[in-house]
Scaffold this motif. Structure first.
Motif: not given
Length: 565
Positions: A140-145, A206-208, A219-223, A304-310
């Protein structure tokens, strides 16, 4: 296999999100007075039986609880019917397990434990587990921007670092720092700090995704960087991914947004897009109420799902491409619509997030309108000419009536840039262009211009029959008054005949002051009419160009080239 643990109030002081009854929570434990009952039919501690049955291979669930005292523990259906129960009596903390089946759980049904205390009892924690023979390997990856929000991001980094120490879960965290202000020395085996050009949320995520793919994450989680995150949500997401049925491997897992200011109030649990307009699902739901918790599991299918947690498979990058280079706004909408994959939401998978009133910036008007136009061009089966023209006139009219002429011009510019086609997006440096747009959206905050005008902090709402035919009273002489209005969520009919408007932030301070300029008003109207004719004659060709170039705009190669500059 551990699915998730019981949660007690730590990040927020709202006990009914966790339990309902006469109990007190202290230091991650729960005290229940003898002769009373405590129900875990709550947002964070109930069990989403219907969804686990539908989406996963789990059939039997074990509820574990560590308890001291004399009590009867029930497992109940959402209607209160008892599934099973156990009696326990001990003078020191002791573990108890109760197994129940979810095979007959209805779609969206929840099950929950209830503790009937015969004497004073104390609960020292608990969890839900299952035994599934077939489990996937998940990295599992988790990506914060993030962009210059050290207070928030460092707190979330510390929580995830502690989470990694507590659980043996393969987790890699990528902190994409668009401001390049976080020391890279904060990186360790779990967390990697990545200095990135300021290319907005689109470029940051995109970088994450690129980093997740290169690291080998499944898998990646955008947060979002400014969320409050209970890491039990990460555990719940990870375990869900492990036991998904094969037909749901290519799915999003979406986290709801709860208000930081009102922690029990849900802002959104997935959202809808009708080709033009967005609408949140489960908006303003009070999750302290049992009936709301039950209903929340039965919400309609999201678009769609917003990217605060996706969370989604990193393979989506190869299958469907990367985020559009929008900089900010509607990139998550476009990606969800483009992928067209199921979105799994579930009680207890959520984050707390600040409201949006305090984050408003003038140049957002440009991004909102331009990106809406591109989304409609790409994904609406109808041409959308009439609706987009109507939105153009509605937006510029509203902003001119608010005396925000500079923002009305930005809306026209958004339409103009859209009409230049995808080559405009491909040719600009999105970071530099954002700086340029920001410079256009910064009016002078000179309060002295109001002179001796009377300040009205609570202006009255004028009847629509008078307001709109008179174009906000602009066919009449203006009054020497200055009305105070918030930056967002404005009742526009309060502006009637006002000569000045003080536009206030969420904290009550003044963001900027504007003055009625009728010549400017008619100039904006003229630009809007010219754009109307341009849009009417050229839209179909421009739309076809966006569809033709979508793959180029969302390619891995585009972002690799951008980051290598």
């Amino acid at each position: 296999m551990l699915l998730f643990e019981l949660s007690f109030p730590i990040l927020v002081d709202e006990s009914k999100l966790y339990f309902d009854g006469i109990g007190t929570s202290y230091n991650n434990s729960l005290n229940i007075k003898g002769g009373t009952s405590c129900s875990l039919c709550s947002y964070f501690n109930s069990f989403s039986a219907g969804k686990y049955r539908k989406y996963t291979l789990a059939q039997n669930i074990t509820f574990n609880i560590k308890i001291q005292g004399f009590a009867e523990i029930f497992i109940k259906r959402e209607n209160g019917n008892i599934i099973t129960s156990r009696l326990i009596e001990n003078s020191k903390p002791e573990a108890l397990s109760i197994t129940f089946s979810i095979i007959d759980a209805k779609d969206g049904e929840i099950f929950y434990p209830e503790i009937s205390a015969k004497s004073d009892c104390q609960i020292f924690g608990g969890s839900y587990e299952t035994k599934v023979s077939s489990q996937r390997d998940i990295l599992l990856g988790a990506s914060f921007c993030t962009y210059k929000r050290e207070k928030y991001i460092i707190s979330n980094m510390e929580r995830l670092r502690d989470f990694g120490l507590k659980y043996s879960i393969p987790l890699k965290v990528f902190v994409v720092d668009n401001g390049s202000t976080l020391p890279e020395t904060l990186s360790d085996n779990t967390i990697t700090i990545i200095h990135n050009p300021n290319c907005g949320g689109s470029g940051g995520f995109a970088r994450g995704l690129l980093e997740g793919v290169n690291f080998g994450c499944s898998h990646i989680i955008f947060l979002d960087d400014d969320i409050s995150l209970d890491t039990n949500v990460i555990l719940k997401t990870y375990s869900l991914l492990k036991i998904l049925k094969p037909e749901y491997y290519d799915s999003f897992i979406g986290g709801a947004m709860l208000h930081s200011e009102i922690p029990y109030l849900q802002h959104e649990c997935g959202a809808l897009w009708d080709g033009f307009y967005l609408s949140p699902i489960g908006h303003e739901v009070d999750l302290r109420k049992k009936e709301s918790v039950i209903a929340n599991e039965k919400l309609q299918k999201a678009d769609y799902q917003a990217w605060w947690y996706c969370c989604f498979p990193t393979s989506f990058g190869e299958k469907f491409g990367y985020p559009m280079p929008y900089f900010i706004k509607s990139d998550d909408v476009e990606y969800g619509i483009r992928c067209q994959k199921p979105i799994i939401t579930m009680n207890g998978i959520a984050v707390w997030h600040d409201g949006f009133d305090g984050k408003y910036a003038g140049h957002f008007e440009y991004y909102i309108k331009r990106n809406e136009l591109i989304n409609t061009a790409l994904h609406n089966k109808n041409t959308g000419i009439i609706t987009n023209i109507r939105k153009l006139f509605a937006s510029t009219a509203r902003l001119t009536l608010l005396q925000r002429y500079f923002l009305a011009e930005l809306v026209v510019k958004a339409y103009d840039d859209f009409m230049e086609g995808p080559e405009k997006l491909l040719s600009i440096d999105i970071a530099e262009y954002n700086t340029y747009l920001s410079s256009l959206a910064k009016p002078a905050n000179d309060k002295s211009i109001i002179g001796n005008a009377k300040i009205i902090s609570k202006p009255k709402i004028v009847n629509s029959a008078l307001y709109y035919p008179s174009f906000g009273g602009n066919i009449f002489p203006s009054k020497n008054i200055c009305i105070e209005l918030p930056l967002t969520d404005i009742e526009i009919r309060k502006t009637f005949r006002a000569r000045y408007i003080a536009h206030t932030k969420a904290d009550g301070s003044t963001a900027f002051v504007t003055k009625l300029k009728k010549r400017k008003l008619f100039w904006v109207v003229g630009k809007t009419i010219r754009m109307f004719f341009k849009f009417l004659t050229k839209y179909k060709k421009v739309r076809a160009d966006y569809i033709h170039n979508q793959e180029k705009l969302t390619s891995k190669q585009y972002w690799q080239n951008y980051f290598s500059k």
